[in-house]
Enzyme design. Structure first.
Site, PDB file in Angstrom:
ATOM      1  N   ASP A  17       0.715  -1.039   0.146  1.00 35.89           N
ATOM      2  CA  ASP A  17      -0.067   0.368   0.286  1.00 35.89           C
ATOM      3  C   ASP A  17       0.956   1.347  -0.124  1.00 35.89           C
ATOM      4  O   ASP A  17       1.745   1.553   0.822  1.00 35.89           O
ATOM      5  CB  ASP A  17      -0.542   0.147   1.485  1.00 35.89           C
ATOM      6  N   TYR A  64       3.064   9.625  -0.828  1.00 37.77           N
ATOM      7  CA  TYR A  64       4.325   9.012   0.460  1.00 37.77           C
ATOM      8  C   TYR A  64       5.416   9.593  -0.689  1.00 37.77           C
ATOM      9  O   TYR A  64       6.518   8.645  -0.421  1.00 37.77           O
ATOM     10  CB  TYR A  64       4.145   7.270   0.479  1.00 37.77           C
ATOM     11  N   LYS A 109      -2.743   6.086  -4.186  1.00 39.56           N
ATOM     12  CA  LYS A 109      -3.271   7.176  -4.278  1.00 39.56           C
ATOM     13  C   LYS A 109      -3.890   7.938  -4.872  1.00 39.56           C
ATOM     14  O   LYS A 109      -2.306   8.121  -4.440  1.00 39.56           O
ATOM     15  CB  LYS A 109      -4.896   7.140  -2.434  1.00 39.56           C
ATOM     16  N   HIS A 147      -7.956   9.237  -1.742  1.00 40.80           N
ATOM     17  CA  HIS A 147      -6.674   9.562  -0.184  1.00 40.80           C
ATOM     18  C   HIS A 147      -7.415  10.334   0.381  1.00 40.80           C
ATOM     19  O   HIS A 147      -7.700   9.511   1.755  1.00 40.80           O
ATOM     20  CB  HIS A 147      -5.561  10.649  -0.479  1.00 40.80           C
TER      21      HIS A 147
END
Length: 281
Positions: free
Chosen positions: A45, A50, A80, A114
């Protein structure tokens, strides 16, 4: 195998445990993901936020190249769309970049919005685009993250809905149970992915359940992962430590009793360790 396959409302399956890749340094992400593949992880994930999507992809791809008898279909790659990427044109552009990135992986297993923060119009525009790419087979499953009940009802009542979101990824732990939201999602056939199931480490030095740990000879992290699985969720434990990768998957040799689950439950606690936007308009 330290995970089972859960059937999504799309008809596809998802491994019951995933490696959360938030806050893993870019310089180490590829190697950690590669090592995770070696010890049995098949579900990863990440997110645009990120900043390590490419490194996650590289780690999986490296493992697949070295193990040509293992099919790509065993792996489940989630990413996401960030808030700035919501809206019709923004989402199309973002997805095109994502699909160029995946390289050897060829497709995205799960794409999530998200958060609901950009508002109703942009949420629905993005979901429409996601549905179009799912129709093309380039994205296998679509869903949402950090959505409250009212956000999901907005989708379910939307005339343009073709694909009910297959997951809602939310922070869930004994100290942030979100029981009403989680139960509501499961009742609707929407799987609950539990991010921060280990509370970002904030509770891992607690002796609160020491007797349960000693009974099963397990770490608190393993107890928390088992708690999440027993609740019917899909936990996404994160670790930057290679030795803990295997430990976090080693949860098949014990079962928590109903009484122990009730002990671990903290229904009166509300201690999210991450952002809270399930109540956004």
């Amino acid at each position: 195998m330290s995970y089972r396959l859960i059937k999504l409302n799309s008809g596809n399956t998802i491994p019951s445990i995933g490696l959360g890749c938030y806050d893993i340094p870019n310089s180490r992400t590829t190697e950690i993901v590669y090592k995770a593949c070696q010890v049995g992880y098949r579900h990863f994930d990440t997110a645009v936020l990120y900043g390590n999507e490419q490194e996650v992809i590289n780690g999986i791809s490296k493992y697949l190249r070295e193990n040509p008898t293992i099919p790509r279909s065993e792996f489940f790659y989630t990413t996401k769309l960030w808030n700035s990427q919501l809206g019709k044109t923004q989402t199309k552009s973002a997805i095109e970049v994502m699909l160029q990135q995946v390289g050897d992986l060829e497709y995205i297993d799960l794409l999530l919005i998200h958060s609901p923060l950009p508002g109703k119009t942009r949420r629905l525009e993005s979901y429409q685009v996601m549905q179009e790419y799912k129709d093309k087979g380039l994205i296998k499953n679509i869903g949402v993250s950090n959505y409250g009940i009212h956000h999901i009802e907005e989708l379910l009542n939307w005339p343009g809905l073709k694909c009910v979101p297959c997951v809602n990824q939310i922070e869930v732990s004994p100290w942030c149970m979100r029981q009403e939201l989680a139960s509501w999602c499961l009742d609707k056939g929407i799987q609950v992915q539990a991010f921060a199931p280990l509370t970002h480490g904030y509770k891992l030095d607690s002796n609160q359940f020491k007797d349960i740990q000693e009974k099963y000879h397990k770490s608190l992290a393993q107890i928390l992962i088992k708690w999440s699985l027993t609740k019917g969720y899909i936990p996404l434990p994160k670790t930057k430590t290679e030795s803990r990768l295997k430990e976090n998957l080693s949860i098949d040799d014990f079962e928590l009793t109903k009484e122990e689950i009730a002990r671990i439950d903290q229904p009166n606690a509300y201690e999210p360790t991450d952002w809270e936007c399930t109540d956004a308009p």
